[in-house]
Design a protein around this motif. Structure first.
Motif, PDB file in Angstrom:
ATOM      1  N   ARG A  28     -14.133  11.487 -10.179  1.00 41.27           N
ATOM      2  CA  ARG A  28     -13.284  11.447 -11.378  1.00 41.27           C
ATOM      3  C   ARG A  28     -13.843  12.387 -12.454  1.00 41.27           C
ATOM      4  O   ARG A  28     -13.094  13.101 -13.122  1.00 41.27           O
ATOM      5  N   SER A 106     -10.488   2.908  -1.469  1.00 44.10           N
ATOM      6  CA  SER A 106     -10.068   2.824  -2.874  1.00 44.10           C
ATOM      7  C   SER A 106      -9.484   4.156  -3.300  1.00 44.10           C
ATOM      8  O   SER A 106      -9.862   5.209  -2.773  1.00 44.10           O
ATOM      9  N   PHE A 108      -7.499   6.343  -6.882  1.00 48.31           N
ATOM     10  CA  PHE A 108      -7.019   6.359  -8.271  1.00 48.31           C
ATOM     11  C   PHE A 108      -6.262   7.661  -8.475  1.00 48.31           C
ATOM     12  O   PHE A 108      -6.386   8.610  -7.688  1.00 48.31           O
ATOM     13  N   GLU A 127      -1.452   1.489 -12.324  1.00 53.86           N
ATOM     14  CA  GLU A 127      -2.631   0.613 -12.340  1.00 53.86           C
ATOM     15  C   GLU A 127      -2.217  -0.815 -12.678  1.00 53.86           C
ATOM     16  O   GLU A 127      -2.719  -1.785 -12.096  1.00 53.86           O
ATOM     17  N   TYR A 229      -2.859   3.864  -6.649  1.00 63.55           N
ATOM     18  CA  TYR A 229      -4.065   3.179  -7.128  1.00 63.55           C
ATOM     19  C   TYR A 229      -4.394   2.074  -6.135  1.00 63.55           C
ATOM     20  O   TYR A 229      -3.499   1.343  -5.699  1.00 63.55           O
ATOM     21  N   HIS A 231      -7.560  -0.797  -4.508  1.00 64.17           N
ATOM     22  CA  HIS A 231      -8.884  -1.396  -4.345  1.00 64.17           C
ATOM     23  C   HIS A 231      -8.883  -2.323  -3.134  1.00 64.17           C
ATOM     24  O   HIS A 231      -7.850  -2.869  -2.743  1.00 64.17           O
TER      25      HIS A 231
END
Ligand code: MG
Ligand code: MG
Length: 258
Positions: A28, A106, A108, A127, A229, A231
């Motif tokens: 990121r 995971s 993003f 998110e 997104y 997890h």
């Protein structure tokens, strides 16, 4: 068949998940105009292998890289190459690893430099879709409760949720039963049990939920933006899920107000 994990196995998965979180944080931080998606792949591969883990995407069904980089209208499965990131792009970064035999997965999405308010809203609301889905990953609920929550929230914001790809069980394998769709009917589907480990991964579109497959790359059919997104988490004995790919304090914060 659903493989339920015992507490010791879930702790192993947490160790994998926390390493993946550290890797994703480094990725990121490097996102900025001018770098290439291959630059991101190179760092991901280095960080994973330096930490004695295996990049699970590399060679998965022939996938050629250690993570997926999906730009703008790309939903998922973008292949890192010499494409330079441009100011205003959005990029989905999806990565997985195996540590001591246990998988973590995971993803993003983040803006490159300054992005439009509309693009940022899509990222933020994706998110929120995840957290709303995660709050439904509780013992006794059904798989359909998760997808119903994700798609209902997406629709309330004027977005849609991709149907063609889903979240999934995870553990000794990256993809285990059950599928975890981002749409569904509340009260329908497999009942969630303590020790189930799943990846919830909303893919939220500005326009149609329909997609085109172009080799590996999946694109929105109307070529509008998509955000992703994800997890990995475990269903607990009671109460909210245990998010394995975030530090505990961030997981609790997201579950409380994400
Ligand atoms: Mg993933
Ligand atoms: Mg996944």
């Amino acid at each position: 068949m659903v493989n339920v994990k015992n507490p010791a196995q879930i702790e192993k998965m947490r160790t994998s998940g926390q390493l993946l979180y550290e890797v994703l944080q480094r990725l990121r931080e490097m996102v900025q105009p001018g770098i290439t998606t291959e630059d991101i792949n190179r760092l991901a591969h280095k960080l994973i292998t330096e930490n004695h883990a295996v990049p699970s995407f590399l060679n998965y069904k022939g996938f050629p890289k250690s993570l997926c980089t999906s730009l703008n209208e790309h939903v998922v499965h973008g292949i890192p190459d010499d494409t330079h990131l441009r100011e205003g792009d959005i990029i989905g970064i999806d990565c997985g690893l195996i540590l001591d035999g246990w998988h973590a997965d995971s993803a993003f999405t983040v803006g490159v430099g300054t992005i439009s308010a509309e693009a940022q809203r899509l990222i933020d609301e994706t998110e929120r879709c995840f957290w709303i889905g995660a709050r439904n990953a509780v013992k006794g609920n059904r798989i359909g409760d998760i997808g119903h929550a994700v798609s209902s929230y997406a629709h309330s914001k004027g977005y849609d949720a991709v149907h063609a790809l889903t979240g999934h069980g995870i553990g000794r394998h990256m993809h285990e039963d059950p599928e975890v769709p981002n749409f569904g009917t509340a009260g329908k589907g497999l009942r969630l049990m303590q020790g189930m480990t799943i990846a919830i991964e909303p893919m939220i579109t500005q326009g149609t939920f329909e997609v085109d497959f172009d080799g590996w790359i999946v694109k929105t059919r109307d070529r509008k933006l998509c955000s992703h997104y994800e997890h990995t988490m475990a269903v607990t004995v009671g109460g909210l899920p245990d998010i394995l790919t975030l530090p505990r304090e961030l997981a609790l914060k997201g579950l409380a107000d994400g």
